[in-house]
Design a protein around this motif. Structure first.
Motif, short mmCIF file in Angstrom:
data_model
loop_
_atom_site.label_atom_id
_atom_site.label_comp_id
_atom_site.label_asym_id
_atom_site.label_seq_id
_atom_site.Cartn_x
_atom_site.Cartn_y
_atom_site.Cartn_z
N LYS A 22 47.49 47.98 46.61
CA LYS A 22 46.40 48.79 46.06
C LYS A 22 45.48 47.94 45.20
N LEU A 23 46.07 47.08 44.37
CA LEU A 23 45.27 46.22 43.50
C LEU A 23 44.43 45.23 44.31
N LEU A 24 44.99 44.74 45.41
CA LEU A 24 44.28 43.76 46.23
C LEU A 24 43.01 44.33 46.85
N SER A 25 42.98 45.64 47.03
CA SER A 25 41.78 46.25 47.62
C SER A 25 41.02 47.12 46.62
N ALA A 26 41.30 46.95 45.35
CA ALA A 26 40.67 47.77 44.30
C ALA A 26 39.19 47.44 44.15
N GLU A 27 38.46 48.44 43.72
CA GLU A 27 37.02 48.30 43.47
C GLU A 27 36.73 47.73 42.07
N GLY A 28 37.54 48.11 41.10
CA GLY A 28 37.27 47.72 39.71
C GLY A 28 37.63 46.28 39.41
N PRO A 29 36.81 45.61 38.60
CA PRO A 29 37.08 44.21 38.28
C PRO A 29 38.38 44.00 37.50
N VAL A 30 38.76 44.94 36.67
CA VAL A 30 40.00 44.79 35.91
C VAL A 30 41.20 44.76 36.87
N GLN A 31 41.18 45.63 37.86
CA GLN A 31 42.26 45.68 38.84
C GLN A 31 42.25 44.42 39.72
N ARG A 32 41.07 43.94 40.10
CA ARG A 32 40.99 42.73 40.92
C ARG A 32 41.49 41.51 40.13
N GLU A 33 41.13 41.47 38.86
CA GLU A 33 41.61 40.36 38.01
C GLU A 33 43.13 40.40 37.91
N LEU A 34 43.69 41.59 37.74
CA LEU A 34 45.14 41.74 37.68
C LEU A 34 45.78 41.30 38.98
N ALA A 35 45.20 41.69 40.10
CA ALA A 35 45.74 41.31 41.41
C ALA A 35 45.75 39.79 41.56
N ALA A 36 44.65 39.14 41.18
CA ALA A 36 44.57 37.68 41.27
C ALA A 36 45.62 37.03 40.38
N SER A 37 45.82 37.56 39.20
CA SER A 37 46.82 37.02 38.28
C SER A 37 48.24 37.19 38.82
N ILE A 38 48.51 38.35 39.38
CA ILE A 38 49.85 38.61 39.93
C ILE A 38 50.15 37.63 41.07
N LEU A 39 49.17 37.36 41.92
CA LEU A 39 49.40 36.41 43.00
C LEU A 39 49.83 35.05 42.47
N GLY A 40 49.24 34.64 41.37
CA GLY A 40 49.64 33.37 40.76
C GLY A 40 51.03 33.44 40.16
N GLU A 41 51.34 34.55 39.54
CA GLU A 41 52.67 34.71 38.93
C GLU A 41 53.78 34.68 39.99
N LEU A 42 53.47 35.17 41.18
CA LEU A 42 54.47 35.18 42.25
C LEU A 42 54.77 33.77 42.76
N ARG A 43 53.80 32.86 42.59
CA ARG A 43 53.97 31.45 42.96
C ARG A 43 54.47 31.27 44.40
N ARG A 63 37.13 35.63 39.10
CA ARG A 63 37.11 34.26 39.63
C ARG A 63 37.98 33.34 38.79
N ARG A 64 37.91 33.50 37.48
CA ARG A 64 38.73 32.66 36.58
C ARG A 64 40.21 32.90 36.84
N ALA A 65 40.63 34.16 36.94
CA ALA A 65 42.03 34.48 37.22
C ALA A 65 42.45 33.90 38.57
N ALA A 66 41.55 33.95 39.54
CA ALA A 66 41.85 33.41 40.87
C ALA A 66 42.03 31.90 40.82
N MET A 67 41.18 31.21 40.04
CA MET A 67 41.30 29.75 39.93
C MET A 67 42.61 29.36 39.25
#
Length: 84
Positions: A22-43, A63-67
């Motif tokens: 759900k977060l990966l396809s979210a419209e809101g920037p807060v949810q997208r930032e969280l999704a990007a951060s979670i992907l990094g945490e999963l390593r 973008r920052r969270a994704a980087m």
């Protein structure tokens, strides 16, 4: 691990996966930032493809969270998207 504990752990993992989808396809920037951060945490380097869209996000926080997550994934496939 007892069978009931295994079932409960599996159910929690499946629920978490659904929430991440759900977060990966979210419209809101807060949810997208969280999704990007979670992907990094999963390593998990194979998740790099899910991170690509966030590297081009219109929101700088996303973008920052994704980087940051790209660095955590250490996936060589992400290098061309980070050095452009």
């Amino acid at each position: 691990m007892p069978r009931t504990e295994f079932k409960s752990t599996l159910a929690a993992l499946l629920e978490a996966a659904d929430e991440l989808k759900k977060l990966l396809s979210a419209e809101g920037p807060v949810q997208r930032e969280l999704a990007a951060s979670i992907l990094g945490e999963l390593r998990t380097p194979t998740f790099y493809s899910k991170l690509l869209r966030f590297l081009d996000d219109p929101n700088p926080s996303v973008r920052r969270a994704a980087m940051i997550s790209a660095g955590a994934l250490k996936s060589p496939e992400l290098v061309p998207f980070l050095v452009r």
